[in-house]
Write a protein that holds these residues in place. Sequence first.
Motif, PDB file in Angstrom:
ATOM      1  N   MET A  69      -3.189   3.388   3.683  1.00 46.33           N
ATOM      2  CA  MET A  69      -4.240   2.273   4.467  1.00 46.33           C
ATOM      3  C   MET A  69      -3.982   2.287   5.803  1.00 46.33           C
ATOM      4  SD  MET A  69      -4.120  -2.034   4.181  1.00 46.33           S
ATOM      5  CE  MET A  69      -4.148  -1.913   2.278  1.00 46.33           C
TER       6      MET A  69
ATOM      7  N   GLU B  32      -4.409   6.590  -5.117  1.00 48.55           N
ATOM      8  CA  GLU B  32      -4.072   5.446  -6.100  1.00 48.55           C
ATOM      9  C   GLU B  32      -2.817   6.201  -7.098  1.00 48.55           C
ATOM     10  OE1 GLU B  32      -4.457   2.349  -6.979  1.00 48.55           O
ATOM     11  OE2 GLU B  32      -6.593   1.843  -5.963  1.00 48.55           O
TER      12      GLU B  32
ATOM     13  N   HIS C 155       0.912  -1.181   0.127  1.00 46.04           N
ATOM     14  CA  HIS C 155      -0.111   0.009   0.013  1.00 46.04           C
ATOM     15  C   HIS C 155       0.886   1.271   0.087  1.00 46.04           C
ATOM     16  CE1 HIS C 155       0.104   1.397   4.268  1.00 46.04           C
ATOM     17  NE2 HIS C 155       0.456   0.036   4.664  1.00 46.04           N
TER      18      HIS C 155
ATOM     19  N   ARG D 113      -9.954  -1.381  -1.087  1.00 49.68           N
ATOM     20  CA  ARG D 113      -9.187  -0.571  -2.272  1.00 49.68           C
ATOM     21  C   ARG D 113      -9.981   0.637  -2.768  1.00 49.68           C
ATOM     22  NH1 ARG D 113      -4.738  -2.733  -6.669  1.00 49.68           N
ATOM     23  NH2 ARG D 113      -4.317  -0.589  -7.203  1.00 49.68           N
TER      24      ARG D 113
ATOM     25  N   LEU E  14      -0.958   2.901  -2.890  1.00 50.64           N
ATOM     26  CA  LEU E  14      -1.920   3.718  -2.273  1.00 50.64           C
ATOM     27  C   LEU E  14      -1.395   4.721  -1.372  1.00 50.64           C
ATOM     28  CD1 LEU E  14      -4.363   0.894  -1.037  1.00 50.64           C
ATOM     29  CD2 LEU E  14      -4.375   2.117  -3.200  1.00 50.64           C
TER      30      LEU E  14
ATOM     31  N   LEU F  27      -3.456  -6.125  -4.554  1.00 52.13           N
ATOM     32  CA  LEU F  27      -2.724  -4.780  -4.698  1.00 52.13           C
ATOM     33  C   LEU F  27      -1.210  -5.275  -4.855  1.00 52.13           C
ATOM     34  CD1 LEU F  27      -3.350  -2.036  -3.345  1.00 52.13           C
ATOM     35  CD2 LEU F  27      -2.401  -2.780  -1.063  1.00 52.13           C
TER      36      LEU F  27
ATOM     37  N   VAL G 193      -9.276  -7.225  -0.093  1.00 53.76           N
ATOM     38  CA  VAL G 193      -8.372  -6.035  -0.334  1.00 53.76           C
ATOM     39  C   VAL G 193      -9.272  -5.457  -1.497  1.00 53.76           C
ATOM     40  CG1 VAL G 193      -6.299  -5.089  -1.383  1.00 53.76           C
ATOM     41  CG2 VAL G 193      -6.259  -7.026   0.466  1.00 53.76           C
ATOM     42  N   ARG G 194      -9.911  -6.224  -2.528  1.00 55.00           N
ATOM     43  CA  ARG G 194     -10.654  -5.493  -3.503  1.00 55.00           C
ATOM     44  C   ARG G 194     -11.751  -4.786  -3.152  1.00 55.00           C
ATOM     45  NH1 ARG G 194     -10.264 -11.046  -5.417  1.00 55.00           N
ATOM     46  NH2 ARG G 194      -8.477 -11.251  -7.009  1.00 55.00           N
TER      47      ARG G 194
END
Length: 506
Positions: free
Chosen positions: A31, A289, A23, A282, A27, A241, A278-279
């Motif tokens: 997270m 992102e 992440h 996310r 990301l 991820l 996770v999907r």
Amino acid sequence: MKAKSQASAKPVRITELLLRDAHQSLLATRMRTEDMLPICEKLDSTDYWSLEVWGGATFDSCLRFLGEDPWERLRQLRKALPNSKLQMLLRGQNILGYRHYADDVLDRFIDKSIENGMDIFRIFDALNDMRNLERAVKRVVEGGAHAQGAICYTFSPVHTLDMFVQQAKDLESMGCQSVVIKDMAALLCPVPAYELVKALKENISVPVHVHTHSTTGVAPMVLLRAIDAGADGVDTAISALSGGSGHVATEALVESIAGTPHDCGLKQESFAPIADYVRKIRPKYKEFETSFAGSDTRIFTSQIPGGMISNLEMQLKQMDCIERIDEVLEEVPKVRKEMGYIPLVTPTSQIVGTQAVMNVIVGERYKSVPKESRGLFAGRYGRTPAPVDETIQKSILGDEKAITCRPADDIPNEWDRIKGEVEGKAKSDEDVLSYALFPKVWQDFIEKKNQPPKPAEAPAAAPSQPVEAASPVPAPAAADAGSSRHMRLDMKVAGKRYDVDVEILS
């Protein structure tokens, strides 16, 4: 039928990166702990060799952006993952901050990390100066934890197989229980990976691990060739991820070695609920992102990671000089050579990149020199892989002599002073350490934490959503290849002042 490798028959260790580098790379390190805890039971029962959960940019991001105490995150994860070995990334004498710290602060940080549940410390230095790792390795081993020494991978006229082998020998000699090849910029290719792992296995007796990123598109082949050469462990991230500037998908790697002598024993059915979870979460982090998609093979020739290129573009746009990006990209390898062929990783990638921008914009090379560049030429970051350019060094330092000792040898003990600065505010040694690494950010965090709620005001966002804190950012000093935090860089060029947003990659 799956082909069998000719390498020695042994299961490969898998380190899962979901809770830290995955992440961080995809990301922007956003997270939240509350989104980690629900999947911990599944992770804990999957029998990974280790779970990377802390370190790198996560400590900073917790305080600066998420309003979380990073120490509390570690404690909660330790409680939620009782059967797993927890792993962190430590920047040697830099700990998790942006400068070298005194030995007494480093010792205290390691002691408290172990006390709060850390098992494995992956320890690296941006210059591969082994002196900057010695104290951390010694303290980790004394504390009963696992010290994994890292070799930052890059290539140049001075980076030879013999150099990397010697560094691995040095790490083993200082007490490391394993060694990792840290390919932060995705420069490692399949054949060099095989040759390097093979050479390390022939010269050291401790396990060899491999960490790489998917940025250039060759990571799956790199890991497979490394395993064929005898790598004991590899890093992967759950498929939901993975990829891009992140890592090889765990499920893909496990399937690729299933039925071979390297079969790690992990089962696909163990991964399905983790990936599904996770999907689902996310999309909550959509605004963070990374814009990087696909592969960027330009890195093989320029050695400039994709994130660093976007950062340089951002700096130039803020200076209304974006049309000079090609000049800056040509300047980067020149600066890197003059700085001793340093790897482009925290903090060196930002030092090189910023100096390249200054050289191009000012119109006279090294006329404007940020303090970080000066510090590197003065030896304040350690010994560079090759000698720095002596003419440039002289022009910058004048009569000042560059230090040749371990930089931390010039830093007196500072724990008592730092602790005194927050007396009455810090409730624990952990608080003092957070302040030591990020003074202003921690103070802002504590002030917000201690503020009574205002009944008349509705919350800006639901607690489960990623929230940006309005904390000021620290003085610039570091960056790595793979993250996405930002610093404000106040620069004066040819009499004009610029406020530049600098992305930290790591």
